[in-house]
Design an enzyme around this catalytic site. Structure first.
Site, short mmCIF file in Angstrom:
data_model
loop_
_atom_site.label_atom_id
_atom_site.label_comp_id
_atom_site.label_asym_id
_atom_site.label_seq_id
_atom_site.Cartn_x
_atom_site.Cartn_y
_atom_site.Cartn_z
N ASP A 1 48.40 -14.13 -16.00
CA ASP A 1 49.45 -15.02 -15.51
C ASP A 1 50.47 -15.24 -16.63
O ASP A 1 50.22 -15.98 -17.59
CB ASP A 1 48.83 -16.34 -15.08
CG ASP A 1 49.84 -17.27 -14.41
OD1 ASP A 1 50.98 -16.83 -14.17
OD2 ASP A 1 49.48 -18.42 -14.14
N LYS B 1 26.84 10.74 15.58
CA LYS B 1 26.98 11.78 16.62
C LYS B 1 25.92 12.84 16.35
O LYS B 1 25.97 13.54 15.34
CB LYS B 1 28.38 12.40 16.57
CG LYS B 1 28.61 13.42 17.68
CD LYS B 1 29.98 14.04 17.59
CE LYS B 1 30.24 14.93 18.79
NZ LYS B 1 29.25 16.03 18.89
N ASP C 1 0.84 -1.19 0.00
CA ASP C 1 0.00 0.00 0.00
C ASP C 1 0.88 1.24 0.00
O ASP C 1 1.59 1.52 0.97
CB ASP C 1 -0.92 0.00 1.23
CG ASP C 1 -1.98 -1.07 1.16
OD1 ASP C 1 -2.58 -1.24 0.07
OD2 ASP C 1 -2.21 -1.76 2.17
N HIS D 1 42.74 -16.56 0.50
CA HIS D 1 42.14 -16.63 -0.83
C HIS D 1 40.62 -16.62 -0.67
O HIS D 1 40.06 -17.44 0.06
CB HIS D 1 42.59 -17.91 -1.55
CG HIS D 1 44.05 -17.94 -1.85
ND1 HIS D 1 44.55 -17.77 -3.12
CD2 HIS D 1 45.13 -18.12 -1.04
CE1 HIS D 1 45.87 -17.85 -3.08
NE2 HIS D 1 46.26 -18.06 -1.82
#
Length: 865
Positions: free
Chosen positions: A700, A263, A51, A680
């Site tokens: 790599d 705060k 609603d 990892h």
């Protein structure tokens, strides 16, 4: 729906108020804050729907959104216009018994305020209402568009549509899928239906034989439909207790041992409830109850015998200073709000020695007996993640945060178990004089302010901005009664002695400023208001102290940098975790010991955890050091400390195993105690396990490929991803390669993510087969770079940012910037001392990563074949 002469006639027609205790429809006056309310109630009636209600002309204009709101502008959600509802209906959360009109469970799912683009009455007549929402969940631009009615159709159908802005999301369902609890009580629909979690859950019913107490709000506990009258503070009124005060520090404390709260920028109130009355005291014990009658009236409804509550009263305003708004509210009688954050006494029992986290749990339960109210609210907190909380608070334009030790007792006066960290510099100063103004109509040019140190008023400079006309009038009237012939300051600069007007130093000003100059004077000071709740003699210069930290954390910085830490005799503790064999050398090349590594992770946690926390983790454990036997462990095992947490995960085989994950800095240190040298992580979090929140492309290289070529490959991959709309960040792995990382909103499933990564890697390799390969075959990788896309599969892991590597010298997987990458000579050039220095220097190349909001949309997924 046909127009109605009386806005609530249809609402009243549907209800027999001799049989039901629902609020009778009555048009209400606008609230004093000039903001029109909007709200959404999740309603499990005959069919679940939402609603959607907008305050206009004293009622709630209402639509039933069958599938709930969507953040995707392409989703046009059916919204069936329903009868207008009274404003009182907007605070309801509970159950409507079966058989009654609208019978079912109702949750207050969102609330806030709205601003229309045009006149709402005209827009409703024309059939298009555009507006902005300022809620906790629904934000930004939205529109309601009326559909053309079909022949014979009686109901009025509209569409609720999200307008395109920075809140828009391709995952439109996320709004309702990720928000399944009440915005007020935090309960689920099931908990509301069962009456759990709120002692005064309102239950509407048409059976008049039920006790009249239902009309005041029945109490449903543990599914029991029985009711009882509230105790209405029948016990003894507690005595005032001086409040606990926070120490200003330079940095947010790290770790899960701290609760971080906003705060608030207002007046501290200690509120005593009991003996049929309420007293609201300032921090100095002044009775200010008459200034806050609405707060006192709300607290009088608490279901308790007596209570002593600590909190802060504020006045909320759109823009500007909250403290200034409070000053205005006290003059004009505008509405104020109490944020309650501690419970010192309850029903005659002293709770001050209980841990804070327990006191707050009891406070929250007590405040829930008030039902939905904006006058008194519980001060929410976040456990741990202090830096992120501070960042969010500062971005929201607030003053700062208070970090509180979760297990500490309540102590009057200033302590280090409550720490405050501010977004800007602000404090109180004593007004000791002013300089006259030559401008007509301006009473003074600037205030001369100071602080008391050793009984002397020390001059701290001038404040010349922040004064409205009314403020200047009020100050001038106050100054007229306080003039004196001599300076109250211990000493002032010669130029201030000539024309200044001196005052009795008993007025305290709140001042916001940029910094202190070399001679200790405020620069660019702005007046925020007078502090009537503070004694001038108590105003001292707030000098931020070093951030609270474990001694081990502080030592780790010099230890890692200089290697001159003396040997540790016996076991040692870091963040409360016992470190056995602290002098065992783990990295021969650097002489890094086990205690050094534990301290490193205690320091680096604030940088590492935003990426590694709450992700399933596999550990490379080397109990005897990196030069000796190491093994890879992904499943939890007996004997692990509690700080390394466990989560059951169903594997592809169908078996369920307990995996490990790290939640906080203690978890990192505990892993070191177990001999961990590498972390990892999965590419998804434990709460959204099937949807990755990042992609990792691991470049790599074959040993024959130099690092310059690897860097060029990383830039090429970055550009390829940018062309299809994805931003990236680089990380050198501490080995030979570079990770090109794509931060994501968790939207796509693992199969989609893996398919995209695989297709992109193969596309690049096919277009440039001389330099790239997308298969693991080492025979095919000679002289090339393997674009490892396999990291992007469910259960696959990649080295975590800031993790050490189990290699000689202890290299670290280090986040870098794209420009910085070009100047690096190797992927393993960062070691622990370098990371510590980067943290101390504030170097954070991924500082803006949280602003990257992107997902693997269908368009992106289909862009690579």
């Amino acid at each position: 729906m046909a127009a109605r002469n009386e806005p609530l006639s249809e609402y009243n027609r549907r209800r027999d108020f001799t049989r039901t205790s629902e609020p009778k429809g009555a048009v209400a006056r606008r609230s004093g804050d000039n903001r029109m309310r909007f709200l959404v109630q999740k309603h499990a009636a005959t069919r679940l729907h939402y609603d959607f209600r907008l305050e206009w002309e004293g009622v709630l204009k209402s639509w039933a959104v069958t599938r709930g709101p969507s953040l995707n502008p392409e989703d046009k959600r059916l919204a069936v216009r329903t009868e207008d509802h009274p404003l009182a209906y907007g605070d309801f959360e509970g159950t409507i018994p079966k058989g009654e009109y609208g019978g079912g469970t109702v949750m207050l799912w969102d609330t806030g305020w709205w601003e229309p683009e045009d006149d709402p009455s005209e827009a409703l007549k024309k059939g298009k209402l555009s507006f902005k929402l300022h809620g906790s969940r629904m934000k930004g631009g939205w529109a309601l568009v009326r559909m053309r009615p079909r022949e014979g159709e009686k109901r009025e159908n509209w569409l609720l549509v999200k307008e395109t802005d920075d809140v828009t999301s391709d995952d439109g369902e996320s709004l309702i899928n990720e928000n399944i609890t009440s915005i007020v009580t935090g309960r689920t629909m099931e908990e509301i239906a069962e009456g759990r979690g709120e002692k005064r859950a309102r239950v509407w019913h048409s059976n008049k034989s039920i006790s009249a107490n239902l009309k005041a709000g029945a109490i449903a506990e543990n599914g029991n439909a029985g009711t009882r009258a509230t105790r209405k503070a029948s016990g003894k009124l507690p005595a005032f207790k001086a409040p606990q005060l926070a120490t200003l520090v330079t940095k947010v404390p790290a770790g899960d041992a701290w609760l971080n709260e906003a705060k608030f920028d207002g007046y501290r109130l200690v509120c005593a409830v009991g003996a049929g009355t309420v007293r609201c005291y300032t921090r100095n014990g002044l009775d200010w109850t008459e200034k806050f009658p609405a707060i006192a009236a709300a607290l009088a409804e608490l279901d308790c015998q007596s209570a002593l509550i600590d909190g802060e009263v504020v006045a909320l305003s759109e823009g500007g200073s909250t403290f200034s708004a409070l000053q205005k509210a006290l003059r004009t009688g505008a509405s104020t709000r109490l944020y309650a954050f501690d419970l010192i006494e309850l029903d005659g029992k002293d709770l001050s020695r209980k841990p804070l986290v327990e006191r707050k749990e009891r406070l929250e339960a007590l405040l829930q007996t008030l039902g939905a109210t904006s006058t008194v609210q519980f001060s929410e907190h976040v456990r741990g993640n202090g830096e992120h909380v501070l960042s969010a608070i500062c971005k929201a334009g607030q003053e700062g945060i208070i970090a509180k030790e979760a297990d500490a007792p309540y102590r009057s006066g200033r302590s280090r178990s409550w720490l405050k960290v501010k977004c800007t510099k602000r404090q109180e100063f004593v007004i000791g004089g002013y300089t006259p103004s030559s401008k007509k109509g301006r009473a003074f040019a600037s205030l001369l302010v100071g602080t008391f140190e050793g009984g002397k008023l020390i001059y701290r400079g001038g404040v010349g901005t922040g004064f409205s006309g009314k403020t200047m009038e009020d100050l001038a009237a106050a100054f007229a009664k306080r003039k004196r012939d001599t300076s109250p300051f211990d000493s002032v600069p010669r130029e201030r002695m000539r024309n200044s007007v001196w005052l009795e130093p008993d007025l305290v000003a709140e001042v916001d400023f940029a910094e202190f100059t070399a001679d200790g004077h405020v620069r660019h000071g702005s007046f925020e208001g007078l502090r009537e709740d503070k004694e001038a003699r108590a105003v001292k210069l707030e000098t931020p102290k070093p951030a609270e930290a474990e001694p081990e954390t502080a030592k780790s910085k010099s230890s890692a940098r200089t290697r001159k830490t003396p040997p540790v005799q016996g076991d040692a503790d870091v963040l409360g975790i016992r470190i056995s064999h602290p002098d065992r050398v783990l990295f021969e090349g650097q002489g890094i010991t086990k205690i050094d590594l534990a301290r490193y992770y205690a320091v680096v946690a604030e940088r590492m955890l935003p990426f590694a926390a709450d992700h399933p983790v596999s550990l490379v454990r080397c109990p005897q050091g990196g030069e000796r036997h190491c093994f890879f462990q992904k499943h939890a095992s007996d004997g692990f400390p509690e700080a390394i947490r466990e989560v059951p995960i169903t594997e592809s085989s169908g078996d369920t195993e307990n995996y490990m994950y790290i939640h906080d800095a203690k978890g990192l240190v505990a892993a070191v105690q177990m001999g961990t040298l590498e972390f990892h992580i999965w590419g998804s979090s434990i709460d959204r396990l099937e949807k990755p929140d990042r992609l990792v492309f691991d470049l790599d290289p074959d040993p024959s490929v130099d690092f310059e070529t690897v860097k060029a490959a990383a830039v090429r991959l970055r550009d390829e991803l940018a062309e299809i709309g994805l931003k990236t960040v680089p990380m050198v792995t501490g080995g030979k390669g570079v990770h090109v990382i794509v931060p994501l909103r968790p939207h796509a499933e693992w199969e989609e993510a893996k398919g995209f990564a695989k297709a992109l890697a193969r596309s690049i390799a096919e277009r440039d087969p001389d330099n790239f390969v997308a298969t693991m075959s080492k025979a095919k990788r000679k002289g090339k770079i393997f674009i490892d896309w396999l990291r992007n599969d469910r259960g696959a892991t990649a080295i975590a940012p800031y993790s050490t590597r189990a290699r000689s010298g202890g290299p670290v997987a280090t986040p870098v910037g794209w420009e910085e990458l070009q100047g690096l000579e190797a992927a393993n050039g960062f070691q622990i001392p370098d990371i510590i220095e980067r943290i101390e220097a504030g170097t954070d190349p991924w500082r803006e990563i949280g602003k990257i909001s992107q997902s693997l949309t269908k368009k992106i997924l289909n862009s690579v074949e």
